[in-house]
Design a protein around this motif. Structure first.
Motif, PDB file in Angstrom:
ATOM      1  N   PHE A   1      -5.738   4.820 -11.495  1.00 38.96           N
ATOM      2  CA  PHE A   1      -6.905   5.391 -12.171  1.00 38.96           C
ATOM      3  C   PHE A   1      -7.963   6.011 -11.264  1.00 38.96           C
ATOM      4  CE2 PHE A   1      -4.958   3.353 -15.720  1.00 38.96           C
ATOM      5  CZ  PHE A   1      -5.260   4.207 -16.776  1.00 38.96           C
ATOM      6  N   PRO A   2      -8.361   5.319 -10.173  1.00 33.82           N
ATOM      7  CA  PRO A   2      -9.429   5.915  -9.366  1.00 33.82           C
ATOM      8  C   PRO A   2      -9.056   7.294  -8.825  1.00 33.82           C
ATOM      9  CG  PRO A   2      -9.020   3.651  -8.691  1.00 33.82           C
ATOM     10  CD  PRO A   2      -7.936   4.026  -9.643  1.00 33.82           C
ATOM     11  N   ARG A   3      -7.768   7.610  -8.818  1.00 33.32           N
ATOM     12  CA  ARG A   3      -7.318   8.879  -8.244  1.00 33.32           C
ATOM     13  C   ARG A   3      -7.220   9.988  -9.286  1.00 33.32           C
ATOM     14  NH1 ARG A   3      -4.109   7.508  -3.969  1.00 33.32           N
ATOM     15  NH2 ARG A   3      -3.737   9.698  -3.628  1.00 33.32           N
ATOM     16  N   LEU A   4      -7.490   9.655 -10.544  1.00 35.27           N
ATOM     17  CA  LEU A   4      -7.358  10.635 -11.612  1.00 35.27           C
ATOM     18  C   LEU A   4      -8.731  11.085 -12.099  1.00 35.27           C
ATOM     19  CD1 LEU A   4      -4.574   8.831 -13.670  1.00 35.27           C
ATOM     20  CD2 LEU A   4      -4.260  10.756 -12.108  1.00 35.27           C
ATOM     21  N   ARG A   5      -8.778  12.306 -12.618  1.00 35.73           N
ATOM     22  CA  ARG A   5     -10.010  12.775 -13.248  1.00 35.73           C
ATOM     23  C   ARG A   5     -10.116  12.130 -14.640  1.00 35.73           C
ATOM     24  NH1 ARG A   5      -9.186  18.378 -13.733  1.00 35.73           N
ATOM     25  NH2 ARG A   5      -7.113  18.069 -12.864  1.00 35.73           N
ATOM     26  N   PRO A   6     -11.364  12.017 -15.201  1.00 35.83           N
ATOM     27  CA  PRO A   6     -11.540  11.340 -16.490  1.00 35.83           C
ATOM     28  C   PRO A   6     -10.583  11.861 -17.571  1.00 35.83           C
ATOM     29  CG  PRO A   6     -13.668  11.795 -15.538  1.00 35.83           C
ATOM     30  CD  PRO A   6     -12.653  12.419 -14.613  1.00 35.83           C
ATOM     31  N   GLU A   7     -10.410  13.196 -17.653  1.00 35.90           N
ATOM     32  CA  GLU A   7      -9.539  13.711 -18.726  1.00 35.90           C
ATOM     33  C   GLU A   7      -8.090  13.264 -18.512  1.00 35.90           C
ATOM     34  OE1 GLU A   7     -11.439  15.356 -16.735  1.00 35.90           O
ATOM     35  OE2 GLU A   7     -10.540  17.178 -15.899  1.00 35.90           O
TER      36      GLU A   7
ATOM     37  N   ARG B   1       0.812  -1.209   0.000  1.00 43.16           N
ATOM     38  CA  ARG B   1       0.000   0.000   0.000  1.00 43.16           C
ATOM     39  C   ARG B   1       0.851   1.267   0.000  1.00 43.16           C
ATOM     40  NH1 ARG B   1      -5.507  -0.836   1.522  1.00 43.16           N
ATOM     41  NH2 ARG B   1      -5.929  -2.534   0.104  1.00 43.16           N
ATOM     42  N   ASP B   2       1.863   1.279   0.882  1.00 42.57           N
ATOM     43  CA  ASP B   2       2.709   2.464   0.987  1.00 42.57           C
ATOM     44  C   ASP B   2       3.451   2.713  -0.319  1.00 42.57           C
ATOM     45  OD1 ASP B   2       1.879   2.746   3.569  1.00 42.57           O
ATOM     46  OD2 ASP B   2       3.604   1.696   4.416  1.00 42.57           O
ATOM     47  N   ARG B   3       3.927   1.609  -0.923  1.00 46.66           N
ATOM     48  CA  ARG B   3       4.656   1.724  -2.180  1.00 46.66           C
ATOM     49  C   ARG B   3       3.736   2.276  -3.261  1.00 46.66           C
ATOM     50  NH1 ARG B   3       7.277  -3.477  -1.698  1.00 46.66           N
ATOM     51  NH2 ARG B   3       5.507  -4.145  -2.923  1.00 46.66           N
ATOM     52  N   ASP B   4       2.512   1.738  -3.310  1.00 50.14           N
ATOM     53  CA  ASP B   4       1.533   2.246  -4.270  1.00 50.14           C
ATOM     54  C   ASP B   4       1.359   3.743  -4.110  1.00 50.14           C
ATOM     55  OD1 ASP B   4       1.034  -0.226  -5.216  1.00 50.14           O
ATOM     56  OD2 ASP B   4      -0.964  -0.457  -4.334  1.00 50.14           O
ATOM     57  N   GLU B   5       1.259   4.161  -2.855  1.00 49.43           N
ATOM     58  CA  GLU B   5       0.945   5.545  -2.551  1.00 49.43           C
ATOM     59  C   GLU B   5       2.023   6.493  -3.074  1.00 49.43           C
ATOM     60  OE1 GLU B   5      -1.882   6.448  -1.862  1.00 49.43           O
ATOM     61  OE2 GLU B   5      -1.131   8.506  -1.899  1.00 49.43           O
ATOM     62  N   ILE B   6       3.280   6.135  -2.847  1.00 49.24           N
ATOM     63  CA  ILE B   6       4.396   6.962  -3.297  1.00 49.24           C
ATOM     64  C   ILE B   6       4.369   7.094  -4.816  1.00 49.24           C
ATOM     65  CG2 ILE B   6       6.918   7.032  -3.501  1.00 49.24           C
ATOM     66  CD1 ILE B   6       6.968   5.687  -0.711  1.00 49.24           C
ATOM     67  N   LEU B   7       4.155   5.951  -5.459  1.00 49.07           N
ATOM     68  CA  LEU B   7       4.122   5.933  -6.916  1.00 49.07           C
ATOM     69  C   LEU B   7       2.973   6.793  -7.441  1.00 49.07           C
ATOM     70  CD1 LEU B   7       5.664   4.513  -9.179  1.00 49.07           C
ATOM     71  CD2 LEU B   7       4.004   2.663  -9.091  1.00 49.07           C
ATOM     72  N   ILE B   8       1.808   6.639  -6.829  1.00 46.34           N
ATOM     73  CA  ILE B   8       0.637   7.381  -7.296  1.00 46.34           C
ATOM     74  C   ILE B   8       0.844   8.885  -7.166  1.00 46.34           C
ATOM     75  CG2 ILE B   8      -1.794   7.887  -6.795  1.00 46.34           C
ATOM     76  CD1 ILE B   8      -2.210   4.955  -6.217  1.00 46.34           C
ATOM     77  N   SER B   9       1.365   9.322  -6.035  1.00 42.22           N
ATOM     78  CA  SER B   9       1.576  10.764  -5.841  1.00 42.22           C
ATOM     79  C   SER B   9       2.473  11.293  -6.950  1.00 42.22           C
ATOM     80  CB  SER B   9       2.235  11.061  -4.494  1.00 42.22           C
ATOM     81  OG  SER B   9       1.745  10.204  -3.527  1.00 42.22           O
ATOM     82  N   MET B  10       3.520  10.517  -7.261  1.00 41.75           N
ATOM     83  CA  MET B  10       4.447  10.943  -8.299  1.00 41.75           C
ATOM     84  C   MET B  10       3.735  11.025  -9.648  1.00 41.75           C
ATOM     85  SD  MET B  10       8.119   9.297  -9.128  1.00 41.75           S
ATOM     86  CE  MET B  10       7.484   7.876  -9.993  1.00 41.75           C
TER      87      MET B  10
ATOM     88  N   ILE C   1       0.561  11.375 -10.316  1.00 41.04           N
ATOM     89  CA  ILE C   1      -0.408  12.479 -10.369  1.00 41.04           C
ATOM     90  C   ILE C   1       0.302  13.787 -10.699  1.00 41.04           C
ATOM     91  CG2 ILE C   1      -2.017  13.865  -8.982  1.00 41.04           C
ATOM     92  CD1 ILE C   1      -2.876  11.327  -7.584  1.00 41.04           C
ATOM     93  N   LYS C   2       1.417  14.001 -10.018  1.00 40.08           N
ATOM     94  CA  LYS C   2       2.182  15.228 -10.291  1.00 40.08           C
ATOM     95  C   LYS C   2       2.644  15.280 -11.740  1.00 40.08           C
ATOM     96  CE  LYS C   2       4.028  15.907  -5.729  1.00 40.08           C
ATOM     97  NZ  LYS C   2       5.110  15.249  -4.988  1.00 40.08           N
ATOM     98  N   LEU C   3       3.168  14.178 -12.233  1.00 37.55           N
ATOM     99  CA  LEU C   3       3.671  14.142 -13.610  1.00 37.55           C
ATOM    100  C   LEU C   3       2.545  14.403 -14.611  1.00 37.55           C
ATOM    101  CD1 LEU C   3       6.165  11.119 -13.489  1.00 37.55           C
ATOM    102  CD2 LEU C   3       6.727  13.545 -13.601  1.00 37.55           C
ATOM    103  N   ILE C   4       1.369  13.839 -14.346  1.00 36.58           N
ATOM    104  CA  ILE C   4       0.254  14.054 -15.281  1.00 36.58           C
ATOM    105  C   ILE C   4      -0.173  15.516 -15.268  1.00 36.58           C
ATOM    106  CG2 ILE C   4      -2.202  13.561 -15.666  1.00 36.58           C
ATOM    107  CD1 ILE C   4      -1.718  10.716 -15.340  1.00 36.58           C
ATOM    108  N   LYS C   5      -0.238  16.108 -14.073  1.00 41.72           N
ATOM    109  CA  LYS C   5      -0.636  17.519 -13.983  1.00 41.72           C
ATOM    110  C   LYS C   5       0.352  18.386 -14.753  1.00 41.72           C
ATOM    111  CE  LYS C   5      -3.618  17.254 -10.049  1.00 41.72           C
ATOM    112  NZ  LYS C   5      -4.567  16.483 -10.895  1.00 41.72           N
ATOM    113  N   ARG C   6       1.637  18.023 -14.657  1.00 39.60           N
ATOM    114  CA  ARG C   6       2.675  18.796 -15.353  1.00 39.60           C
ATOM    115  C   ARG C   6       2.784  18.398 -16.821  1.00 39.60           C
ATOM    116  NH1 ARG C   6       7.952  17.809 -13.475  1.00 39.60           N
ATOM    117  NH2 ARG C   6       7.573  16.912 -11.406  1.00 39.60           N
TER     118      ARG C   6
END
Lengths: 462, 462
Positions: B42-48, B4-13, B15-20
């Motif tokens: 995916f569940p953490r991202l907006r559809p676009e 879970r923790d590993r997933d979390e670190i990866l996801i945060s990264m 999300i940031k990369l997608i926003k940028r």
């Protein structure tokens, strides 16, 4: 014909044969039956018949396999009625992980006695396994795996596999260095599909999913399931490879964890489903009911505070069950959805607000729907039933349908919300969320529901 | 660090990369990440944002693997926003059983369109798989397995395995005759461990556990788990081998069946835990609450019949919640233990009387324990609280503690018994027992509990 029906036919036959003491026929049946199909016979036999069967299974040399599949009560009976040397011989034939799990449940004196009888390497292995805490990778792993050095060729590896007897199931060859540290992995299929003089280091995948001896078994199961592995290597604190957990054990872990979750969710404590002991069953369930009992006493006190309104409008009491019931049920729905979602990973705390919104909105929809329904019902009923109301309250009594309607609506919304928040909070503070669906939460929902009901009644009717 | 923790670190990264919009970095991360670890983003991202990620995954050639792991909503989004030829290409890279499961959920027109685009053998395979009913072996099996004739030698078989690419995971070689009927099986390990010129018929085990295309998936899981298989062969009605179900799919089946059971037990219907739709959620749960609602209305009517006693001794109303709550909770405990036991096979209908006796006796123990406790409590409270009683009833009012004590005791015994009998009856008549723990049973327990309470009150107090 499905598995159950087939089991049933076999069991009826075996019961008859045992009653008739038809030993040769029984031996014949045992020889032809898979050990996993023998275990289901036991719960249907009386202890003295079970002992006869134990004896036959020992003679046929398959007691070890069957032992592993038995319920705890039957296993205890076997351990009690079997002499230590015979028992040690049987344990010797069983996979180390299964033996250690069994030994862990015995009193320490008996454990040591048996370990002394199981001599040599096997006993060493066992002592090692017994160190690990229950429900960790170390506890469920087998120390028998197939490892080779990086320089070994494919052909030499295949040759070594040919000579082996002891290793449970070989799907992967683990490649290790001199200090037994895991360097890579090759599947048996890859190995078969390559040229014979290639060294393993040129064949192996270096991205290996691993767990540690202290990794909780739930997490081991998640890793195996997520990456579709057949076995996962287990490392000790020095990163040395010490065992593997195979997928068949993971299937058992998933089953057991699910059962545990379901029982926890129902507030039944550590009930052994297969146990026939009334005493153990009572003891496991007693404390969980206490939450509900205390909640009930609080409700007694609370309703007691509204004795006067209740005396004047007795009809208020009629609606206590429906208000409690609807709140309890919708609360259970919400908390079950959240608890299960958290367990499977489909609900994530990071999405907490989204989930909370959904449950709140669902609660509001359902609350309004059933609130309106109940309001209409009461409106009609109060016209026909002549529930008694003191004259001085008669003008306000027109609000009665609104009171019950509003009470059920508010209660359902609160119940759905509380049922969502509590398991998420539990998860956040690393308490097992499965507890949150038990008597603890439903009882608090009941108590709040009643409180709001009488507060709303007091506002509108008095 | 756990999964879970590993997933979390990866996801945060991510999300940031997608926003940028840091496409090259994202591609880099995707290339290094297992597809099973990408799905949780995916569940953490907006559809676009999800659509951007879809595009990158297609470019990196791993969309097929990820698609299989997505939740239904995200999968629908992908199917909606992807052009049919691209979609067909991706489906082509996926295992046939996963594709057929996905296609089965699409509208028929879209299904046909895609089948046309997925040409050749793959499309034939798919059409075949799509025939089978949902949740059967045929539906979850893969048509890719490794079969050989009895006369083939070990060496020739190994040679053929070397040349293959298409077969998911080879652990077993299935030996078939000219009409494709299963004759025996050999594990890859056995094959590797033998002399090269031995024909398969001399190596194979002839006792093979099989299932049929119409076998329910639950039963397939039971067979695989019971006999510790890595895959089970699936036969059609002519006994020809048409596919295999592998253990990784069985793990998913066990998970899904458990989730389904848990949700059914909580009376939530077909809720999709991962769905964010309030409407679907409301619709799935509404009918289940109806049972509870109707039960509540019956309770209104029943208590209405006791309006007069209630008017005279209002304190009777104070104990409605505790009597309902304790009955409901012990009933849920019993029914959960039985339902789960029936699901895992640890409780058998043939042992019905033993189980019923245990639950009855446990209910009696707990009922007496809490009955006495409540009796003592009420005895003390009635001395201090001045709950009003009409003078003419005062002599009988000494029985009040006995009434509540007896009511809770009787109710708990009945609840435990009913909670045991109903799931067993359901099982007997082939209705899914999981329903028995839902609102339906708890509500009837509530209604009976209240009825008995007032009957006991009338006998002793009036």
């Amino acid at each position: 014909m499905n598995t159950r029906d087939r089991d049933e036919i076999l069991i009826s036959m075996v019961i008859k044969l045992i009653k008739r003491k038809a030993i040769p026929n029984l031996k014949n049946v045992i020889a032809k039956t898979h050990s996993a199909d023998i275990a289901p016979w036991f719960p249907r036999l009386r202890p003295e018949e079970q002992i006869i069967l134990f004896d036959l299974l020992i003679q046929e040399g398959c007691m070890g396999e069957v032992l592993n599949e038995l319920n705890s009560e039957e296993r205890d009976l076997f351990i009690e009625t079997t002499e230590a040397p015979v028992l040690a011989d049987i344990l010797h034939t069983m996979p180390a992980d299964d033996v250690s799990a069994m030994l862990a449940n015995l009193p320490e004196a008996q454990q040591e006695e048996l370990l002394k009888l199981i001599k040599g390497k096997a006993s060493e292995n066992l002592e090692q396994l017994l160190q690990y805490e229950e429900k960790t990778a170390g506890y469920i792993m087998t120390p028998h795996f197939f490892a080779a050095s990086e320089e070994t060729t494919a052909a030499a590896t295949v040759e070594r596999i040919r000579e082996m007897v002891d290793v449970e199931m070989v799907f992967y060859v683990y490649v290790v260095d001199d200090e037994n540290r895991l360097k890579g992995v090759i599947s048996l299929r890859q190995l078969v599909a390559t040229k014979s003089d290639t060294p393993l280091k040129d064949l192996m995948t270096t991205r290996v999913y691993t767990v540690y001896t202290h990794t909780p078994q739930e997490e081991v199961a998640q890793v195996v399931a997520r990456y579709d592995l057949l076995a996962v290597p287990v490392l000790d604190d020095t990163a040395a490879l010490v065992g593997i957990v195979t997928i068949d054990d993971v299937v058992d872990v998933i089953r057991d964890e699910n059962t545990e979750d379901v029982l926890k969710m129902a507030g039944t404590g550590d009930v052994d489903i297969a146990s026939k002991s009334v005493f153990r069953n009572t003891r496991a369930r007693l404390p969980w009911l206490l939450a509900s009992f205390v909640g009930g006493l609080i409700a007694v006190y609370m309703i007691g505070q509204f004795e006067e309104p209740l005396e004047k409008i007795t009809a208020l009491a009629f609606f206590i069950p429906i208000i409690m019931g609807m709140g309890g049920n919708i609360g259970t729905q919400s908390s079950t959805i959240i608890v299960r979602g958290l367990a499977t990973g489909e609900v994530d705390l990071k999405e907490g607000w989204k989930v909370l919104w959904r449950e709140f909105a669902t609660g509001a929809n359902l609350g309004v729907a059933y609130g309106v329904l109940l309001g209409i019902f009461v409106l009609i009923v109060t016209r026909f039933a002549n529930w008694s109301v003191p004259d001085e309250l008669a003008p306000k009594y027109v609000w009665f349908p609104v009171v019950v309607s509003l009470a059920i609506c508010v209660n359902m919304i609160i119940a759905a919300t509380v049922g969502t928040i509590i398991p998420m909070l539990f998860k956040r503070f690393r308490i097992d969320p499965a507890i949150a669906t038990g008597p603890f939460v439903t009882t608090s929902i009941d108590v709040f529901g009643i409180l709001f009901y009488f507060i709303i009644a007091r506002i509108f009717l008095f």
